[in-house]
Enzyme design. Structure first.
Site, PDB file in Angstrom:
ATOM      1  N   SER A 164       0.793  -1.228   0.000  1.00 24.34           N
ATOM      2  CA  SER A 164       0.000   0.000   0.000  1.00 24.34           C
ATOM      3  C   SER A 164       0.828   1.281   0.000  1.00 24.34           C
ATOM      4  O   SER A 164       0.317   2.336  -0.344  1.00 24.34           O
ATOM      5  CB  SER A 164      -0.947   0.009   1.191  1.00 24.34           C
TER       6      SER A 164
ATOM      7  N   HIS B  16      -5.590  -4.449  -1.720  1.00 25.68           N
ATOM      8  CA  HIS B  16      -5.348  -3.322  -2.639  1.00 25.68           C
ATOM      9  C   HIS B  16      -5.241  -3.770  -4.102  1.00 25.68           C
ATOM     10  O   HIS B  16      -5.022  -2.948  -4.982  1.00 25.68           O
ATOM     11  CB  HIS B  16      -4.067  -2.576  -2.256  1.00 25.68           C
TER      12      HIS B  16
ATOM     13  N   LYS C 262     -12.739  -1.777   0.240  1.00 22.98           N
ATOM     14  CA  LYS C 262     -11.918  -0.901  -0.607  1.00 22.98           C
ATOM     15  C   LYS C 262     -12.560  -0.815  -1.995  1.00 22.98           C
ATOM     16  O   LYS C 262     -13.625  -0.221  -2.133  1.00 22.98           O
ATOM     17  CB  LYS C 262     -10.472  -1.393  -0.619  1.00 22.98           C
TER      18      LYS C 262
HETATM   19  C1  PLP Z   1      -7.152  -2.616   4.303  1.00 16.78           C
HETATM   20  C2  PLP Z   1      -6.378  -3.841   4.444  1.00 16.78           C
HETATM   21  C3  PLP Z   1      -6.750  -4.860   5.318  1.00 16.78           C
HETATM   22  C4  PLP Z   1      -7.911  -4.710   6.259  1.00 16.78           C
HETATM   23  O1  PLP Z   1      -9.118  -4.761   5.571  1.00 16.78           O
HETATM   24  P1  PLP Z   1     -10.465  -4.401   6.360  1.00 16.78           P
HETATM   25  O2  PLP Z   1     -11.531  -5.117   5.626  1.00 16.78           O
HETATM   26  O3  PLP Z   1     -10.581  -2.912   6.312  1.00 16.78           O
HETATM   27  O4  PLP Z   1     -10.306  -4.894   7.759  1.00 16.78           O
HETATM   28  C5  PLP Z   1      -6.023  -6.027   5.322  1.00 16.78           C
HETATM   29  N1  PLP Z   1      -4.949  -6.196   4.506  1.00 16.78           N
HETATM   30  C6  PLP Z   1      -4.542  -5.219   3.675  1.00 16.78           C
HETATM   31  C7  PLP Z   1      -3.364  -5.455   2.796  1.00 16.78           C
HETATM   32  C8  PLP Z   1      -5.231  -4.016   3.623  1.00 16.78           C
HETATM   33  O5  PLP Z   1      -4.810  -3.057   2.802  1.00 16.78           O
END
Ligand code: PLP
Length: 396
Positions: free
Chosen positions: A183, A211, A242
């Site tokens: 990220s 992502h 996301k």
């Molecule tokens: C955002 C994210 C998470 C967490 O996801 P949520 O559904 O918001 O708990 C886990 N792993 C990665 C790589 C992320 O970017």
């Protein structure tokens, strides 16, 4: 007695503020989308959401959520195995399996829970987890909750991974774990090479697609599409929070025995509430949209290409990206904060990241592109970067 810890917490908080690491929340007064308003009155263009496909406020998803609310009610008041499983939960799990071409899927309240609950039911002290050093906090926590031997390899470093795989040959089972897209840099894990090493050194492979799902690959199927390795990744975790609408919910998808065991033994699944029916219903609609067309992916890829071309032409230094994340490098923590503040004044909302979130002297502004951005938004963003970049001496 609260008194002693109260003093302690006040000091700790003051320390966080002094170090400049205190997180303030900006308050948004509109739905999540490309152009938003904030409580201080400004209208700004949003370039810091994980809203990669622009679905967070999509009318089809809003409608589907409303329909789900009407047909299936508000909440489940139960975990899945007691009385918290509706037809919509099962349908959503099937849609996710279909999307990724996997055998079965299990839903969680969030991907944080999916990652937190994936290792402990599958592996014991006899086994090994080999994890990329830049993996998400939730993977790190999941690994901590499991008794398997831990190995950590440098980010996307295949020489180091090979070393760690050799060391781990003593253990019974091995699993390589990586984020699909990292990220902070926007780089993609070298999945083709990881699969090769996994085959050579007898390891399973797990990818966190938070992502990358919806984003990378021609039709957004994630890293298994990008590298043409469908069926070769044993476990995929991902989020509905996301690209896939941005509400809430996570999942683990992959080999059917693994999913079956997680339903029996994964603690965040067994001991935490089902996702609400409205979210499941909108999730089903979202995967139907994904099955109809890849127009949103086309637009996102176009937007990213355009932004990268223009920001480079403006004279900025960026990290090479294979995703919808573009890290504009500034190398100076204070500068990254000034730059973000000045950009906000120009109507562009982005976040500056610095140590300890990124390595020392690697401060940057992270720009996140979206299919919800129109060409005018991108042009306005580039113009603001150029103006502020000149004012602050980043550009000559
Ligand atoms: C955002 C994210 C998470 C967490 O996801 P949520 O559904 O918001 O708990 C886990 N792993 C990665 C790589 C992320 O970017």
């Amino acid at each position: 007695m609260y008194g002693k810890i109260k003093d302690h917490l006040q000091k700790e908080i003051a320390g966080i503020k002094e170090a400049g690491l205190y997180k303030n929340e900006r308050i948004i007064t509109t739905p999540q989308k490309a152009d938003i308003s904030v409580s201080t009155g400004e209208n700004v263009l949003n370039f810091c959401a994980n809203n990669y496909l622009g679905l967070s406020n999509h009318p089809r998803l809003v409608e589907a959520a409303k329909r789900g609310l009407d047909s299936h009610g508000y909440g489940m008041s139960s975990v899945r195995f007691i009385c918290g499983t509706q037809d919509v939960h099962k349908t959503l799990e099937e849609k996710i399996s279909k999307f990724f071409g996997t055998e079965d899927t299990i839903l969680y309240a969030a991907c944080f829970d999916a990652n937190g609950g994936v290792f402990e039911p599958l592996l014991t002290a006899e086994d090994a987890i080999i994890s990329d050093s830049l993996n998400h906090a939730s993977i790190i926590d999941g690994v901590r909750l499991c008794k398997a031997q831990r190995y950590r390899y440098a980010n996307a470093d295949m020489t180091d991974l090979k070393e760690k795989l050799k060391e781990a040959q003593a253990q019974r089972f091995r699993i390589i774990v990586t984020d699909g897209v990292f990220s902070m840099d926007g780089n993609v894990a070298p999945m083709d090479k990881i699969i090769e090493l996994a085959e050579k050194y007898d390891a399973m492979v797990m990818v966190d697609e938070c992502h990358s799902a919806g984003v990378v690959g021609k039709t957004g199927r994630g890293v298994t599409e990008l590298f043409d390795i469908r069926g070769k990744v044993d476990i995929i975790t991902g989020t509905l929070g996301k690209a896939f609408g941005g509400a809430i919910g996570g999942f683990t998808t992959g080999k059917k025995e693994i999913i079956e065991m997680l339903r029996q033994r994964s603690r965040p699944y067994l001991f935490s509430n089902s996702i609400p029916p409205s979210i499941a219903s909108a999730g089903i609609e979202m995967f139907e949209m994904m099955a109809e067309t890849a127009d949103l992916q086309d637009k996102l890829h176009e937007n990213t290409k355009y932004f990268v071309k223009k920001i480079l032409a403006a004279g900025f230094d960026i990290k090479p990206t294979k995703s919808a994340i573009c890290a504009v490098m500034l190398y100076d923590a204070k500068l990254s904060q000034e730059m973000a503040a000045n950009l906000l004044n120009e109507g562009v909302y982005v976040i500056g990241f610095y140590f300890p979130v990124v390595p020392k002297d690697q401060a940057r502004i992270r720009v996140q592109l979206s299919a919800g951005h129109e060409r005018v938004h991108l042009d306005k963003c580039i113009a603001a970067f150029t103006k502020v970049g000149k004012e602050l001496g980043v550009l000559k």
